[in-house]
Each structure stands twice: as C-alpha cells, then as structure tokens.
Design an enzyme around this catalytic site. Structure first.
Site, PDB file in Angstrom:
ATOM      1  N   SER A 145      -8.792 -74.055  79.921  1.00  0.00           N
ATOM      2  CA  SER A 145      -9.041 -74.533  78.551  1.00  0.00           C
ATOM      3  C   SER A 145      -8.961 -76.054  78.580  1.00  0.00           C
ATOM      4  O   SER A 145      -8.308 -76.620  79.462  1.00  0.00           O
ATOM      5  CB  SER A 145      -7.962 -73.995  77.615  1.00  0.00           C
ATOM      6  OG  SER A 145      -7.981 -74.688  76.389  1.00  0.00           O
ATOM      7  N   TYR A 158       0.848 -71.476  75.155  1.00  0.00           N
ATOM      8  CA  TYR A 158      -0.533 -71.476  75.671  1.00  0.00           C
ATOM      9  C   TYR A 158      -0.765 -72.715  76.547  1.00  0.00           C
ATOM     10  O   TYR A 158      -1.304 -72.624  77.650  1.00  0.00           O
ATOM     11  CB  TYR A 158      -1.483 -71.465  74.473  1.00  0.00           C
ATOM     12  CG  TYR A 158      -2.965 -71.354  74.769  1.00  0.00           C
ATOM     13  CD1 TYR A 158      -3.524 -70.159  75.197  1.00  0.00           C
ATOM     14  CD2 TYR A 158      -3.817 -72.436  74.565  1.00  0.00           C
ATOM     15  CE1 TYR A 158      -4.895 -70.050  75.428  1.00  0.00           C
ATOM     16  CE2 TYR A 158      -5.188 -72.336  74.791  1.00  0.00           C
ATOM     17  CZ  TYR A 158      -5.722 -71.138  75.220  1.00  0.00           C
ATOM     18  OH  TYR A 158      -7.076 -71.034  75.441  1.00  0.00           O
TER      19      TYR A 158
END
Ligand code: BGC
Length: 257
Positions: A145, A158
């Site tokens: 990401s 995350y």
C-alpha cells in the site's frame, strides 16, 4: 496481448474480490494457470473462476486462511498436488480496521497483523521452500500500500503491517536473489474496491481524498493488475527489491493546508 505467462502457475491470495480478483483474471488472460484463494468468500472465488474460464483461461480454487500456517502450507501443497508446480506468488489478501490508536483492541491488532504480515511471511516461506527443493526460480509480488510509506491516522495496525512488508520485501530480495527468486511490492493508493467501501460511500471524505490525487480519480483494480502482470512476466526478470506505486500521484502530493 501475447500469452507471456503460458506454462506458469500463479497463486493469488484473496482473489475472490477487489485487486486480487482483477490480478487473477489478468494473469490467466496472459496464459497462467491461476490458483484462486479465498478465506470466506466462496461466491467471489466462483465468480473469479467463471470469468477466467469464460475467457478460455485455467484456474482452480483453494480455500485457505493465510493467517493460519497450516492453511498456508495446505495452499502450497494443494497447488503442487493439483498442478505440479508454482512459479508466481501474489500476496494480495489484506484487511484494515479503523480505530484511534488508543482504542485499538488486541483482537483487531492480531487480525490485521496476522493476515497482512504473518500470512505473507509464512506463505512465502512455504512457497520458497518448494522452489528451493525443486530448484525452480520464481516471482513474489506483495500487494502492499502507499501506507507502507505514508502515514494513515487511525490505521496504525495497518501501517505497521504494511511497513513490515516493505522491509520483508527488501530483505528477501537479497536473501532469495541467489535462488533466482525476485521479490517486489506494488503499493496501490486509493483503488475502488470493497476494502474502502465506507469511504466510497462518504461523499465529503471521498471528495477530500480525490482533491489529493493529481490524476483526479480513484484507481481501478485493472490499474494494479497490469503492473502485477508485468512484474510476473519474463520482461521483469532483472527487477527485484523495490516497491512500485500505483496511486495517481497521491504519495507525491503533500501540501500545506
Ligand atoms: C487503503 C485504503 C485507502 C488508500 C489510500 C489503501 O491502502 O486500503 O483504505 O483509501 O490506501 O489512503
């Protein structure tokens, strides 16, 4: 489009929806036999397979929860027993849980880290052991990401997982290079998928995000799948140890309010 992945077998984790589904379909369209993996969305996995088969491609489905080491081993074992080989591993399965740092529960932390980092670590280990034993080269592509690099307030677990994937990839590129195995990350920005459903439904938040994206739109899953197909292909044989960002310029668009 040349069928440059003919005779290759590719596992795509979490390919029952979103980015994983698009990558599975794309790799199959280039000739790979795809192992569709899902944890709980069997309908989505069937949909991925139907789409691949409708286009004349080949796929099998293997259920496995990447958070469980017994499942990740089974995913590799089933691939070899049904298809006899495995050349490409796309570590795509991922999850995010939103909470202020001080409210993050141990259970949510474990879920996010177990799927996004531990799962990648041990599935990759099983994949690599087989390549080593069969003296075969291979490709590892992690769907990371922009948040392996960029802060994401209220998503600390995350970010911790994605930051971990960034260093894991760099480390493995060095350790696995002598085995002929390349390791790279793809770092998507804001892609329209089920993972950010709540954001997509919140117009003011969505517009604020779009204002930060120089290309002025969300990414599509195909924007990511095309890069995955390239990194999996022979054309990318000399590429290892880096992250490739697919974010419409989001990461480079820091500005003072
Ligand atoms: C997250 C999305 C987020 C995007 C851009 C992705 O990694 O999964 O929820 O919208 O990054 O911030």
């Amino acid at each position: 489009m040349p069928s440059c992945l003919t005779s290759k077998v590719a596992i795509v984790t979490g390919s029952s929806s979103g980015i994983g589904q698009a990558i599975a379909i794309r790799l199959a369209s280039e000739g790979a036999t795809v192992v569709i993996n899902y944890r709980s969305g069997s309908d989505g996995a069937d949909e991925t397979r139907a789409s691949i088969e409708a286009a004349g491609g080949k796929a099998i489905i293997v259920q496995a929860d990447v958070a469980k080491t017994s499942d990740t081993q089974k995913l590799i074992d089933d691939t070899y027993s049904q298809l006899g080989r495995c050349d490409i591993l796309i570590n795509n399965a991922g999850i995010e849980k939103k909470a202020a740092f001080w409210d993050v529960t141990e259970a949510d932390y474990d879920t996010v880290l177990d799927i996004n980092l531990r799962g990648v670590f041990f599935l990759t280990q099983s994949f690599v052991r087989k390549l080593r034993d069969t003296k075969t080269t291979g490709r590892i592509i992690n769907i990371s990401s922009v948040h392996e690099d960029l802060v994401f307030p209220n998503f600390a677990s995350y970010c911790a997982a994605k930051g971990g994937i960034r260093m894991l990839m760099r480390n493995l590129a060095v350790e696995l290079g002598p085995l002929g195995i390349t390791v790279n990350n793809i770092a998507p920005g804001a892609i329209s998928t089920p993972i950010n459903k709540s954001l997509l439904e919140d117009k003011p938040k969505l517009n604020a995000l779009l204002a930060n994206i120089p290309l002025g739109r969300l990414g599509t899953t195909d924007d990511v799948a095309s890069l995955a197909a390239f990194l999996a292909s022979d054309e990318a044989a000399y590429i290892t140890g880096s992250t490739y960002v697919v974010d419409g310029g989001l990461l480079r668009n820091y500005h003072e309010q």
